[in-house]
Structure formats: C-alpha cells, structure tokens
Design a protein around this motif. Sequence first.
Motif, mmCIF file in Angstrom:
data_model
loop_
_atom_site.group_PDB
_atom_site.id
_atom_site.type_symbol
_atom_site.label_atom_id
_atom_site.label_comp_id
_atom_site.label_asym_id
_atom_site.label_seq_id
_atom_site.Cartn_x
_atom_site.Cartn_y
_atom_site.Cartn_z
ATOM 1 N N GLY A 1 0.677 -1.028 -0.026
ATOM 2 C CA GLY A 1 -0.280 0.042 -0.060
ATOM 3 C C GLY A 1 0.852 1.241 -0.052
ATOM 4 O O GLY A 1 2.069 1.435 0.259
ATOM 5 N N TYR B 1 -6.423 -1.046 4.516
ATOM 6 C CA TYR B 1 -6.996 -0.532 3.010
ATOM 7 C C TYR B 1 -8.637 -0.643 3.395
ATOM 8 O O TYR B 1 -9.081 -1.505 4.244
ATOM 9 C CB TYR B 1 -6.760 -1.736 1.925
ATOM 10 C CG TYR B 1 -7.722 -1.432 0.948
ATOM 11 C CD1 TYR B 1 -7.296 -0.518 -0.255
ATOM 12 C CD2 TYR B 1 -8.820 -2.081 0.425
ATOM 13 C CE1 TYR B 1 -8.170 -0.271 -1.244
ATOM 14 C CE2 TYR B 1 -9.600 -2.155 -0.727
ATOM 15 C CZ TYR B 1 -9.676 -0.890 -1.533
ATOM 16 O OH TYR B 1 -10.170 -1.033 -2.646
ATOM 17 N N LYS C 1 -3.172 -3.544 1.370
ATOM 18 C CA LYS C 1 -4.126 -4.596 0.953
ATOM 19 C C LYS C 1 -3.198 -5.936 0.816
ATOM 20 O O LYS C 1 -2.156 -5.733 0.225
ATOM 21 C CB LYS C 1 -4.717 -4.100 -0.283
ATOM 22 C CG LYS C 1 -5.789 -4.841 -0.832
ATOM 23 C CD LYS C 1 -6.161 -4.007 -2.276
ATOM 24 C CE LYS C 1 -7.513 -4.744 -2.524
ATOM 25 N NZ LYS C 1 -8.177 -4.175 -3.923
#
Length: 406
Positions: free
Chosen positions: A362, A368, A378
């Motif tokens: 990320g 996320y 994520k």
Amino acid sequence: IVLDGVGMLTFNWRSHADLRRLFYDELRLPPVRKQGRPTTDRSAREKLEIYPVAQQIVKHLNALTEIGDKISVLKTAIDPDGRIRTSYNIAGTSTGRFSSSLSEFGTGGNLQNVEESLRSIFIADSGYKFAKCDAKSGESYCVGAVEWNLFHDGRYLDVCESGDPHTAVARICWPALPWTGNIEEDKKIAESPYYRHYTHRFMCKKLGHGSNYGGKPQTLAEQAKLPIDVVSQFQPRYFQAFPAHLLWQNWVEETLRKKGHLVSLMGRKRWFFGRRNDPATLREAIAYDPQSSLADIVNTAMINIWRQGYVQIIGHVHDALIFQYPEKHEDEIIARLMKDLIVEVPLAHGRILRIPYDAQVGFNQGKYHPDKNPNGMKDYNGHDSRKRVKTQGILDRIVSRAKKDL
C-alpha cells in the motif's frame, strides 16, 4: 461522575493512587492484586466491571485511556524532513526480539505498537510503496519444529505446513463437521459459530496458541472472555490431537529444574533466574524457544535482505518487516522478497523448517478501505493495480506547513 456521584473532592484519572482510592476505599470493592499489591490496571478494571457501581466508571476510564494513547501518538515529534524515526534495542528483550523507543535525535518513539487505526499517517515517498511481510503462524511453526526435534512427532508441524494451521486443527478437534478436504472450503466451515459469536477457527487460534504455552483453562477463559467450561472442553480435544504439546511442556519443566537454562532451536542460550518451581517462570520458559527462534529467523531474513540493498527497510514490528520499494518494480520486488525472506533451518532426521510470509502492499501503512483509506495496505496476490489516490487531509497540511516554515 466521580466528584458528584462518589463524593471525592479531588480526583485525577491518570493517578494510580487516586484510582485505588476510588475503587477500594470509596466504592469498597474487593482489591484485585498483582504480585500481592492492589492494582487498577486495565485487566484489573475489567474484573471490577462486574460490579454495577463500577461499570460506567470503568467504561469511561478505558475510553479516556484509549483516546489519550491515540493523542499521544499523534503528538509525537517528527524530524525536520517530515519523517518519524525510532531506535531499536537489539538487547531490549530476553528472547531476541527488538524493542523500540525514541530515536537518537529525541524524536519519534515506540513505533512497534502503534494501533492499526493510526497507521495511515505513515505515508510512502512519491513513486514508492510499502510492503509489510508477516511471518505466517511463525510461532506455531517453531513449536512444531521443536516437537519434531525432541520427539520425532511431526503432527503439529504438518498442520502448520498445510497452509492454514487453525483450520487444520479445527478439522482434527471437530471431526463430525462436514469437512471436504479442500482447505478453502474447510476454512468456511471452520468459520461457523462455535460459541456465541466465536467460531471454531477462532477457538483453535486463540485457545490453541495459549494452550501451546501451558495456559490453564481459567487464565485462557479470562483472556478470551469465554466461560471456563468452554475452554475446559476444548483442551482435552486439542491435546489428544497433539500429545507432543504436553510432552514438550513436561520436558521444559524438567530441563528447567535440572539445568536452569534452555537452548533454543536457533542456538540461543538463556538462563532463568526466577524460582524454578514458580509457575510464572515455567510459563516464561515454555514460551521462550518459539518466540526466540522466530525472532532470530525474522532478524536473519532482515539482515540478508539489507545486505542485498534492493529495498529500504522501513520498520521492524516483532514478527513482521516493513519495506519501501519503487512502485514500478513491485511485482518483481515482492516475488524476490517472498523468496529471500525464507530462512531454511535444518531439523532432525533431514527435515527443513521453512516459515512462509504473508505480504500486504500500500501507499500508507493503514488498513485498506475503498472509501476511507484507498491507499492503505492490501493483501498482495500477485499484482496490485491500484494507483496512489491524491488526498488532502488535516495531517497533510500540518506536515506541509511545518516544512514550509523551516
């Protein structure tokens, strides 16, 4: 509540002395003790919450404490370049795990225990992304490896290597459930309710981990917020499936009593100076090898990757490592990381211990969310097609203004 409702003329909710006076003198509740002394820490307050007269006070105190911790993190001093730094103490624990504190410049702080809801404030450089690589069920792998070396019993290590040890344990503990043999389908079955909102898989994860380290039903029931009879019914099933757990715990107790020291799977020797017949010393000794060995394995992976220099090591969070890397080379770099993170540890009878890692990627270190945090971490499943979403928040403006003023 305290001044008007209880009648105390002075009260500071941060003062341990005032809290003891409130609960044990004014409200006359039975003292909760730790090492023989009355305490009002969080675990003690949770026990005091069963008394109706203390319920609202405890709820307010816990809320104030949580908010205070968040404010403290958000007020942490950063460096002139907009970065936040920490310093790691490689001798900060007795297991080999790192501890962290203020940086050498007196800024930053303990970045290993920043709660998930605040981690989005850590943002990757322009053109870069973060990868968080977490040793998957690492301590469980080490427990299985120790039992294989000592007793040539590979049942627990086998379920760890199955890909989802908690689901595999659930299949053994509850054979009557309609298992399919497919790990993905069986995971859905394991997520079915067992007790209230707790699933079969949760029971194996929470109670299994505690049982590995010699946790008794009463202690585990308090930690998991479960009735003691639920835990008492689980443990016989669990130890029947993995009898080497009890053999290992007995072996640790005997070795501790005779020698006073243990040598971990990775060769780290530790002396235990507490009373050898003290249950607390025994619990510490049982947990030592898996925790210490995993720390040495993760640290070995970290130093190997640092020497190669193709990513920046941003953080060390106990059993996880956080890296920063050029976004355009993500697929190539993550594949290389997943390979380089594996540290092969030779075991008895020619077996090799390989602890796998999960990866999340990320543009910031928060979790996320498609609306609240589209740039967050994520799960990485071979490719992440996201592009950095431009956001402008209060924190961004404060950092920008600080840089401009300097």
